[in-house]
Design a protein around this motif. Sequence first.
Motif, short mmCIF file in Angstrom:
data_model
loop_
_atom_site.label_atom_id
_atom_site.label_comp_id
_atom_site.label_asym_id
_atom_site.label_seq_id
_atom_site.Cartn_x
_atom_site.Cartn_y
_atom_site.Cartn_z
N TYR A 85 0.83 -1.21 0.00
CA TYR A 85 0.00 0.00 0.00
C TYR A 85 0.86 1.26 0.00
O TYR A 85 0.46 2.29 -0.56
N GLY A 86 2.02 1.21 0.62
CA GLY A 86 2.92 2.35 0.53
C GLY A 86 3.34 2.62 -0.91
O GLY A 86 3.47 3.78 -1.33
N TRP A 87 3.54 1.55 -1.68
CA TRP A 87 3.86 1.68 -3.11
C TRP A 87 2.65 2.11 -3.91
O TRP A 87 2.74 2.91 -4.85
N ALA A 88 1.46 1.59 -3.56
CA ALA A 88 0.25 1.85 -4.33
C ALA A 88 -0.35 3.23 -4.10
O ALA A 88 -1.05 3.77 -4.97
N LEU A 89 -0.09 3.82 -2.94
CA LEU A 89 -0.75 5.07 -2.56
C LEU A 89 -0.63 6.16 -3.62
O LEU A 89 -1.66 6.77 -4.00
N PRO A 90 0.54 6.47 -4.17
CA PRO A 90 0.60 7.52 -5.18
C PRO A 90 0.03 7.10 -6.54
O PRO A 90 -0.07 7.93 -7.44
N ARG A 91 -0.36 5.86 -6.67
CA ARG A 91 -0.88 5.35 -7.95
C ARG A 91 -2.39 5.22 -7.95
O ARG A 91 -2.98 4.87 -8.97
N LEU A 92 -3.02 5.49 -6.80
CA LEU A 92 -4.47 5.34 -6.69
C LEU A 92 -5.07 6.64 -6.16
O LEU A 92 -4.90 6.99 -4.99
N ASP A 93 -5.77 7.38 -7.02
CA ASP A 93 -6.30 8.69 -6.65
C ASP A 93 -7.33 8.60 -5.52
O ASP A 93 -7.45 9.52 -4.72
N ARG A 94 -8.08 7.49 -5.48
CA ARG A 94 -9.17 7.39 -4.51
C ARG A 94 -8.74 6.74 -3.19
O ARG A 94 -9.56 6.55 -2.31
N LEU A 95 -7.46 6.42 -3.07
CA LEU A 95 -6.98 5.81 -1.84
C LEU A 95 -6.54 6.91 -0.88
O LEU A 95 -5.55 7.60 -1.12
N PRO A 96 -7.27 7.11 0.24
CA PRO A 96 -6.97 8.25 1.13
C PRO A 96 -5.70 8.04 1.97
O PRO A 96 -5.09 9.01 2.41
N GLY A 97 -5.33 6.81 2.18
CA GLY A 97 -4.16 6.54 2.99
C GLY A 97 -3.91 5.04 3.05
O GLY A 97 -4.64 4.25 2.48
N ASN A 98 -2.86 4.66 3.71
CA ASN A 98 -2.52 3.25 3.84
C ASN A 98 -3.44 2.60 4.88
O ASN A 98 -3.35 2.90 6.07
N PRO A 99 -4.35 1.71 4.46
CA PRO A 99 -5.30 1.13 5.42
C PRO A 99 -4.64 0.21 6.43
O PRO A 99 -5.26 -0.13 7.45
N CYS A 100 -3.42 -0.22 6.16
CA CYS A 100 -2.71 -1.08 7.11
C CYS A 100 -2.19 -0.29 8.30
O CYS A 100 -1.92 -0.87 9.37
N ARG A 101 -2.04 1.03 8.11
CA ARG A 101 -1.43 1.84 9.16
C ARG A 101 -2.21 1.79 10.45
O ARG A 101 -1.64 1.69 11.54
N ASP A 102 -3.54 1.84 10.36
CA ASP A 102 -4.37 1.83 11.56
C ASP A 102 -5.08 0.50 11.77
O ASP A 102 -5.97 0.39 12.62
N ALA A 103 -4.70 -0.52 11.00
CA ALA A 103 -5.30 -1.84 11.19
C ALA A 103 -4.73 -2.47 12.46
O ALA A 103 -3.64 -2.12 12.93
N GLY A 104 -5.49 -3.39 13.03
CA GLY A 104 -5.02 -4.08 14.22
C GLY A 104 -3.77 -4.89 13.94
O GLY A 104 -3.68 -5.55 12.91
N ARG A 105 -2.83 -4.82 14.83
CA ARG A 105 -1.57 -5.56 14.66
C ARG A 105 -1.43 -6.57 15.79
O ARG A 105 -1.50 -6.20 16.96
N PRO A 106 -1.22 -7.83 15.47
CA PRO A 106 -1.04 -8.82 16.55
C PRO A 106 0.17 -8.46 17.40
O PRO A 106 1.18 -7.95 16.88
N PRO A 107 0.09 -8.69 18.69
CA PRO A 107 1.26 -8.39 19.54
C PRO A 107 2.43 -9.28 19.17
O PRO A 107 2.26 -10.39 18.65
N ALA A 108 3.61 -8.78 19.43
CA ALA A 108 4.80 -9.60 19.18
C ALA A 108 4.70 -10.86 20.03
O ALA A 108 4.44 -10.78 21.24
N PRO A 109 4.84 -12.02 19.42
CA PRO A 109 4.66 -13.26 20.18
C PRO A 109 5.74 -13.43 21.24
O PRO A 109 6.90 -13.07 21.04
N LYS A 110 5.32 -13.95 22.38
CA LYS A 110 6.28 -14.25 23.43
C LYS A 110 7.09 -15.48 23.02
O LYS A 110 6.63 -16.32 22.26
N SER A 111 8.28 -15.54 23.55
CA SER A 111 9.10 -16.71 23.28
C SER A 111 8.39 -17.95 23.81
O SER A 111 8.00 -18.01 24.97
N ARG A 112 8.20 -18.94 22.93
CA ARG A 112 7.44 -20.12 23.30
C ARG A 112 8.38 -21.25 23.71
O ARG A 112 9.48 -21.37 23.18
#
Length: 315
Positions: A85-112
């Motif tokens: 999406y960082g690459w696609a953003l300047p190529r898509l006029d109707r894309l307001p921003g990177n939707p991954c930026r505010d998407a939920g991110r899984p926590p870094a997994p603890k050492s198992r």
Amino acid sequence: MPTPRKRGVTANTIRAMWPDYRAARAERRSIKEIERVFNRHILPHFGDRLADAITRAEITRFIDEIAQTAPVMARNVLAHLSSFYGWALPRLDRLPGNPCRDAGRPPAPKSRDRVLSEAEVGILWNVLDKEPAPFGPAIKLLLLTGQRRNEVFDADRVEIDIEAGLWTIPRHRAKNGVANLVPLSRDALTVIGRLEQKGDSEKLFPARGNDINGPSGFSKTMTRIRNAMAEQAERPIPHWTLHDLRRTLATGLQRLGIRLEVTEAVLNHVSGSRAGIVGVYQRHDYFDEKRQALDAWARDVRRVAKKHRPKAALT
């Protein structure tokens, strides 16, 4: 002569934009990993969607589903999709921003450190006897060989030499970029020999309706397998993941008296006793030792599976 491009909104689907994105990343060392993540996860799920219409909520649900069984991979997929999406953003006029930026991110997994007990290994093997392809046989191979999940589920038939009892994982599919020769025990060869080839698919475990990719649907399958194990054991089974089978094999080899450097060779680890100056000057590949180790482990799995057969099967 350049390939004609699609016109209209279909040109803005992720699948249509993927070749240009791949070309833009072609010189990166991580290109094989990028291809694997897109072909295995992103394109099957979002490929035919307009890139500028996918919401952060949809991405969050997508990543959450992967995280249920593979939290590290979920974070990896999100990172690659965000890079797209960082690459696609300047190529898509109707894309307001990177939707991954505010998407939920899984926590870094603890050492198992989860290792399946002998009883759990035996129960799992018996449960897998009733689990059809692709998951039953594939998870058996995970347990018998100790290789990584994607190395097993995305394996090509050409990698397997039945007569030689050998599985060659090429460097472009190995996580660390180092090819691995995996000796196949009699039990592993039996699992592979019972697989039916699906059409002209090159995959050992092709996905339903898409012969060029490995299977999907891990979350539901793992829930079903865990529940079946608990039912057979008549007690709750602590949560475990497919990656824990790799640690279980390593621990089992240690219990069987296998030397650490042989275990690391089985796992294709370039670390610990095989790292640094030792790795430069010690070129012995431990192939014969690996075969002996995996044969011993297969016999042990067979032993505990017999010991923990369901009560109904013993009558």
